[in-house]
Design a protein around this motif. Structure first.
Motif, PDB file in Angstrom:
ATOM      1  N   ALA A 621       8.470  58.548  18.921  1.00 50.82           N
ATOM      2  CA  ALA A 621       6.964  59.789  20.102  1.00 50.82           C
ATOM      3  C   ALA A 621       5.952  58.605  19.884  1.00 50.82           C
ATOM      4  O   ALA A 621       4.946  59.594  20.706  1.00 50.82           O
ATOM      5  CB  ALA A 621       7.495  60.759  19.418  1.00 50.82           C
ATOM      6  N   ARG A 622       5.978  57.616  19.573  1.00 48.81           N
ATOM      7  CA  ARG A 622       4.799  56.904  19.926  1.00 48.81           C
ATOM      8  C   ARG A 622       3.470  56.548  21.145  1.00 48.81           C
ATOM      9  O   ARG A 622       4.089  56.460  21.837  1.00 48.81           O
ATOM     10  CB  ARG A 622       4.410  55.682  19.050  1.00 48.81           C
ATOM     11  CG  ARG A 622       4.506  55.224  17.797  1.00 48.81           C
ATOM     12  CD  ARG A 622       4.407  53.376  16.922  1.00 48.81           C
ATOM     13  NE  ARG A 622       5.927  52.935  17.574  1.00 48.81           N
ATOM     14  CZ  ARG A 622       6.464  52.078  17.269  1.00 48.81           C
ATOM     15  NH1 ARG A 622       5.311  51.288  17.072  1.00 48.81           N
ATOM     16  NH2 ARG A 622       7.790  51.535  18.132  1.00 48.81           N
ATOM     17  N   LEU A 623       2.011  57.543  20.761  1.00 49.98           N
ATOM     18  CA  LEU A 623       2.090  57.224  22.238  1.00 49.98           C
ATOM     19  C   LEU A 623       1.066  55.491  22.281  1.00 49.98           C
ATOM     20  O   LEU A 623      -0.020  55.035  21.069  1.00 49.98           O
ATOM     21  CB  LEU A 623       0.486  58.094  22.356  1.00 49.98           C
ATOM     22  CG  LEU A 623       1.605  59.112  22.207  1.00 49.98           C
ATOM     23  CD1 LEU A 623       0.473  60.474  21.600  1.00 49.98           C
ATOM     24  CD2 LEU A 623       2.180  59.894  22.940  1.00 49.98           C
ATOM     25  N   PRO A 624       0.657  55.697  23.622  1.00 48.16           N
ATOM     26  CA  PRO A 624       0.162  54.171  24.200  1.00 48.16           C
ATOM     27  C   PRO A 624      -1.008  53.896  23.646  1.00 48.16           C
ATOM     28  O   PRO A 624      -1.542  52.663  23.448  1.00 48.16           O
ATOM     29  CB  PRO A 624       0.418  53.687  25.456  1.00 48.16           C
ATOM     30  CG  PRO A 624       0.287  55.645  26.331  1.00 48.16           C
ATOM     31  CD  PRO A 624       1.136  55.740  25.122  1.00 48.16           C
ATOM     32  N   ASP A 625      -1.777  54.783  23.583  1.00 46.82           N
ATOM     33  CA  ASP A 625      -3.638  54.480  23.575  1.00 46.82           C
ATOM     34  C   ASP A 625      -4.174  55.110  22.439  1.00 46.82           C
ATOM     35  O   ASP A 625      -5.029  55.809  22.732  1.00 46.82           O
ATOM     36  CB  ASP A 625      -3.761  55.605  24.881  1.00 46.82           C
ATOM     37  CG  ASP A 625      -3.908  56.465  25.225  1.00 46.82           C
ATOM     38  OD1 ASP A 625      -2.713  57.051  24.387  1.00 46.82           O
ATOM     39  OD2 ASP A 625      -4.048  57.337  26.372  1.00 46.82           O
ATOM     40  N   ARG A 626      -3.600  56.529  20.993  1.00 50.89           N
ATOM     41  CA  ARG A 626      -4.167  57.283  19.999  1.00 50.89           C
ATOM     42  C   ARG A 626      -3.005  57.651  19.537  1.00 50.89           C
ATOM     43  O   ARG A 626      -2.054  57.554  19.406  1.00 50.89           O
ATOM     44  CB  ARG A 626      -4.322  58.261  21.442  1.00 50.89           C
ATOM     45  CG  ARG A 626      -3.790  59.327  21.684  1.00 50.89           C
ATOM     46  CD  ARG A 626      -3.660  60.500  22.524  1.00 50.89           C
ATOM     47  NE  ARG A 626      -4.221  59.882  23.734  1.00 50.89           N
ATOM     48  CZ  ARG A 626      -5.971  60.258  24.421  1.00 50.89           C
ATOM     49  NH1 ARG A 626      -6.811  60.774  23.812  1.00 50.89           N
ATOM     50  NH2 ARG A 626      -6.004  59.730  25.496  1.00 50.89           N
TER      51      ARG A 626
END
Length: 744
Positions: A621-626
């Motif tokens: 679930a990691r987001l690329p920018d936050r």
């Protein structure tokens, strides 16, 4: 003189009257000439009568029979005329009395304009744009002179081109309809009815008979009776129509029709249809749009442009032709209308937010629901951009990552930290409404997604994220149930771990130990206070998520963690206003409530949940920018898979499973649910500045949690320790690989 007398006799008497006896005697006898003249005249009359008799076809006997026959025929003709005229007069009197009595029962025009069984609900998103309609839509009463002239002309050309000239019924139209029905093999009253607009309006009014629940077994039975087409019913309909013509003007009757006729899509009346399909008032309709609405009167449901724009346009072209035939449109205008057909407005075509709108209807206060027949406007919390994002995310994952033929379902809820719901999808099929909403109606086991409430309780009691607990084989004696030995998902043990590591890796044994140490009654209270409305079980397995909840409840509970530890009541209504009023009748229904845990404890829990996404079971679930924080969850036998998490801006929850509780195959909370969550949140945050999570770096560790949990007074459980099985480095590595592949 005798010659003179004889000559006068021959020249006059004998030639005129050939009777020889009359020529004898003296030429001076005046009387004889007169007497002879009378006899001769009588004979001439007889001969004349004889000739007339001969010309009429026979002798004296036959002429008498013919005269008698003529007399009999004349008698019966006069009798039939007398009877017919008298019957017609009586029928006219009876008809006049019936029309007069019906006339006396007709209400005022204003009472007839709105005949819906339900009120209407118009929903607006947070930007003030209409996105959904429910109930029987009614755009407000409009008069015939207020709508577009194109709409009036289209309806008259289509439904009743002699409307302004007949007295309510059209014998020519009825005869034509009967002829067509018989020619097509139907009964005389089946199919084409030949009804005028006035008769159709009488039928819409159900001949003045209102629905009474005590009289009818259902509203459907009442409607069926109103639509009966028997001869007796048609006669009553004609009487009612003529009474209407006597009481109301033609435009008044047309106004009733324009407001009561059903025009598909839940819209009753021209104004509602115009707003529903074109987002404009009925006064502003173009010829093509007016033709489309008029065409709906034949079959409003199947021809509704929201069901099939192609069918609706085809019918509109027919109406345009009728308008041209009646000289309501010139040939050029008709061609222009055909070349530029009507199109749905963006709001009508979008069809987003169906699940959300259904949920709003379920949360309406009873005194303003559609049964009250009130027309209301609801300003909601729905964000159209976020709604589009979650629908696109759902479709993307199911199209690319779910095996073909799978019947697995999924649901998504997105809300702000105060509980304002911004987007909702209640199933894998988007753009629908009136179906089972798994976001709000499915109550499922939460699995490890429940564990944050266990650690929230521990933090509230003063524990630190760096406090430790031993992950080891562990059993408990449960009165009435015997020995219970929980196990980790990987069947491996990690020894002494911090609370943060235990949550990050979703270890079961440390969660049970922390729960028992803090007191499962307190754990249940924290979960309930955060918004889990379902009963939280009072067993040691509560720490492993055997309790049930809806996705909306779980997402709202995590919103409480994000906002600093205060409970929230998820809500979708910002304000509710009765149509036409300026002041809202109902304000915001939900929002933040009382504090559940300390703000410091909440921020420390956010820190722990961020590690789940950054380093643990929620890495998908990691987001690329936050930064993002959240927790995976998988129930017993993989019947339910969850991922619930948040950024600094929004909270989102995802559930996946089968409606019949069939176990998922190869799916855990860290798999497809986390993928859907990531796809949705990436789209939601596109273009938004990154903000840090409201988390607090914990202080250095100070204590170790007891390896044996504090016993519950009512149960006195005695933990039973088994020989500790230390894992080697290889086993621990294999366990981590398995968790990375299969999730929690």
């Amino acid at each position: 003189m005798s010659k003179t007398g004889r000559g006068r006799g021959r020249l006059v008497a004998e030639r005129r009257y050939p009777n020889s006896s009359s020529s004898k005697g003296t030429g001076t006898g005046a009387k004889p000439r007169t007497s002879g003249g009378k006899r001769a005249q009588s004979g001439r009359s007889a001969r004349s009568s004889s000739r007339r008799g001969a010309r009429r076809g026979g002798g004296g006997g036959r002429g008498g029979i013919s005269g008698a026959a003529r007399g009999i025929v004349g008698f019966f003709a006069r009798l039939i005329w007398i009877v017919t005229s008298r019957v017609a007069l009586v029928a006219a009197i009876v008809l006049a009395v019936a029309v007069g009595l019906t006339y006396a029962t007709l209400p005022s025009l204003d009472d007839l304009l709105d005949g819906r069984a339900q009120g209407s609900v118009t929903m607006l998103d947070r930007e003030g744009r209409v996105f959904a309609w429910r109930g029987d839509q009614f755009g407000g009463a409009v008069r015939a002179e207020q709508v577009s002239p194109h709409l009036k002309n289209a309806i008259i050309a289509t439904e009743d081109r002699r409307f302004y000239w007949h007295p309510g019924v059209s014998p020519r139209g009825v005869a034509s309809a009967i002829r067509i029905n018989l020619r097509e093999g139907r009964g005389p009253l089946q199919g084409h009815g030949g009804s005028t607009i006035t008769q159709q309006t009488a039928k819409l009014l159900c001949l003045g008979r209102e629905y009474d629940a005590s009289e009818w077994e259902s509203e459907a039975a009442y409607v069926a009776d109103c639509r009966e087409t028997s001869i007796a019913r048609k006669a009553k309909e004609a009487i009612y129509a003529m009474a209407m013509e006597a009481k109301y003007s033609k435009d008044d009757i047309l106004s009733i029709y324009l407001n009561r006729a059903y025009m598909g899509g839940g819209a009753y009346g021209a104004e509602a249809a115009s707003q529903r399909y074109f987002s404009k008032p009925a006064s502003a309709l173009r010829p093509a749009e007016a033709a489309m609405i008029a065409g709906l009167l034949t079959a409003p449901t199947s021809l509704a442009p929201t069901n099939s724009i192609e069918r609706s346009r085809a019918r509109a072209n027919v109406v345009i032709g009728l308008m041209e035939d009646e000289d309501y449109l010139t040939a050029a205008e008709a061609e222009e209308a055909r070349n530029n057909p009507a199109s749905l407005s963006d709001e009508a075509e979008e069809r987003r937010g169906g699940y959300f709108a259904d949920w709003i209807m379920d949360t309406l206060p009873p005194f303003v629901n559609v049964e009250s027949r009130q027309d209301v406007d609801i300003r909601t919390t729905l964000d159209p951009r976020i709604q589009s994002a979650v629908e696109d995310a759902m479709n993307t994952v199911f199209e690319n990552k779910v095996r073909e033929g799978s019947e697995a379902q999924a649901a998504i809820v997105v809300m702000s930290a105060d509980g304002a719901v911004r987007g909702m999808v209640g199933g894998r099929k988007t753009g629908v409404s009136g179906v089972f909403n798994r976001a709000t109606q499915a109550v499922r086991q939460t699995g490890s997604a429940f564990k944050p409430f266990v650690y929230a309780t521990a933090l509230e009691l003063g524990r630190s994220p760096y406090d430790t607990v031993v992950d080891e084989p562990f059993c408990m004696n449960i009165p009435g149930s015997g020995q219970w030995c929980p196990q980790n998902y990987t069947r491996n043990y990690s020894g002494t771990v911090t609370l943060t590591d235990a949550l990050k890796r979703s270890l079961n044994i440390p969660a049970v130990k922390v729960s028992e140490s803090a007191g499962r009654d307190l754990v249940a209270k924290v979960a309930t206070d955060f918004g889990i409305d379902s009963d939280v079980v009072d067993t040691p397995s509560v720490a492993l998520g055997v309790s049930e909840a809806t996705l909306l409840e779980m997402t709202g509970a995590y919103a409480g963690i994000l906002n600093g530890g205060s409970s929230v009541q998820p809500y979708g209504i910002e304000s509710l206003t009765i149509k036409g009023d300026d002041k809202p009748l109902v304000g915001r229904r939900g929002g933040m409530g009382e504090r559940v845990i300390r703000e410091e404890a909440a921020k420390q829990l956010v820190f722990m949940l961020e590690k789940v996404v950054a380093e643990g079971t929620g890495r998908s679930a990691r987001l690329p920018d936050r930064q993002a924080a959240g927790k995976t969850g998988t129930s017993n036998e993989q019947r339910d898979a969850w991922f619930v998490g948040f950024t600094a801006d929004y909270v989102a929850g995802v559930w996946m499973g089968y409606d019949d509780n069939t176990p998922l195959t190869g799916v855990t909370g860290g798999g497809l649910p986390a993928d859907i969550w990531r796809e949705a949140m990436t789209r939601i945050h596109d273009g938004m500045p990154a903000r840090p999570l409201p988390m607090m770096q914990p202080t250095p560790p100070q204590r170790t949690v007891e390896q044996q949990p504090a016993p519950q007074p009512q149960q006195q459980p005695q933990p039973q320790r088994q020989p500790q099985q230390q894992t080697d480095a290889v086993g621990d590595f294999v366990g981590r690989v398995l968790r990375d592949i299969f999730g929690n």
